[in-house]
Design a protein around this motif. Sequence first.
Motif, PDB file in Angstrom:
ATOM      1  N   ARG A  22      35.359 -57.447  82.781  1.00 19.51           N
ATOM      2  CA  ARG A  22      35.309 -56.750  84.079  1.00 19.51           C
ATOM      3  C   ARG A  22      34.240 -55.674  84.051  1.00 19.51           C
ATOM      4  N   ARG A  23      34.059 -55.050  82.907  1.00 17.32           N
ATOM      5  CA  ARG A  23      33.120 -53.940  82.796  1.00 17.32           C
ATOM      6  C   ARG A  23      31.673 -54.415  82.623  1.00 17.32           C
ATOM      7  N   PHE A  24      31.492 -55.507  81.847  1.00 18.96           N
ATOM      8  CA  PHE A  24      30.127 -55.837  81.422  1.00 18.96           C
ATOM      9  C   PHE A  24      29.681 -57.270  81.738  1.00 18.96           C
ATOM     10  N   ASP A  25      30.603 -58.183  81.956  1.00 15.91           N
ATOM     11  CA  ASP A  25      30.211 -59.591  82.137  1.00 15.91           C
ATOM     12  C   ASP A  25      31.240 -60.270  83.034  1.00 15.91           C
ATOM     13  N   PRO A  26      31.297 -59.816  84.324  1.00 12.43           N
ATOM     14  CA  PRO A  26      32.422 -60.238  85.178  1.00 12.43           C
ATOM     15  C   PRO A  26      32.261 -61.654  85.741  1.00 12.43           C
TER      16      PRO A  26
ATOM     17  N   PHE B  24      36.860 -56.118  78.835  1.00 10.63           N
ATOM     18  CA  PHE B  24      35.433 -56.099  78.485  1.00 10.63           C
ATOM     19  C   PHE B  24      34.630 -56.776  79.583  1.00 10.63           C
TER      20      PHE B  24
END
Lengths: 160, 160
Positions: free
Chosen positions: A30-34, A28
């Motif tokens: 990595r995609r949206f809140d790295p 999650f």
Amino acid sequence: MKYFEDIRVGDTTELGRHTFGAEEIKAFARRFDPQLFHTDETAAERSHFGALCASGWHTAVAWMRLMVAHRRAAAEAARGRGEPVAAIGPALGLRDLQWLKPVYVGDTVAYKTEVIETRISNSRPGFGLMTIRSTGTNQNGEPVIKFESTTFVERRPEKT
Amino acid sequence: MKYFEDIRVGDTTELGRHTFGAEEIKAFARRFDPQLFHTDETAAERSHFGALCASGWHTAVAWMRLMVAHRRAAAEAARGRGEPVAAIGPALGLRDLQWLKPVYVGDTVAYKTEVIETRISNSRPGFGLMTIRSTGTNQNGEPVIKFESTTFVERRPEKT
């Protein structure tokens, strides 16, 4: 969904639980809140969190998923009993979302809602507005997230 | 990140834009918000939205992703100039998140923030609290999402 007229302030609903696994937390994030404390165990240990923890947005969308599943199951059960199912309209927004504690790998969060306000909609005839307070609580009984949200709910059609 | 002392109420930041494609909208919704008007074009046409549109949570996490990328780029640029980079702490929460318009397939949302309040933290010495108002605006100039969020920002270390 019940019709607006059948909803009472104080009504509570248990939405279910979600356990946050390490791979899911990292995918999650990595995609949206790295941010590193959501994507990398070693960096997380050195951060203010002390260990890998879920993005706050992840804790919030886990609620959404359980809410959709709950509404669908409730609608199917009502249809099975031959009862009408009230339409539920779009959400207007959220008030006062608080991330109260980090959600660490392996934590299980139980989500619950309570109706805190109901009022007639001026803008959409045939609908009322329901405000609920949602809370996510971890396996130690500690609240990790809470917020209020307002949604349109269909009113009972008038008998003609 | 700038030190807390260098942040002024009224400071604005352009975070960048995100275009919402159909496949991305459906993939997000299948995973986190599987309501039919977010996952199925035909059902969406019959819904109150009239066409496939993004989950409100999707519109929100697109902001988060751009915010993380912006902070990272700003920190790298500061380091490149030999300047110190202030630490940014966890977000405390959100106030008054509103989904103002649906985000349809192909819409491009530009996200912008404005600092609306700064205050010293009582609970965390060495940090201040910054509250920003974030807005996402579509290609027609219509706001689609807005919310306020509060985050810890490191204070400038005192000279000794």
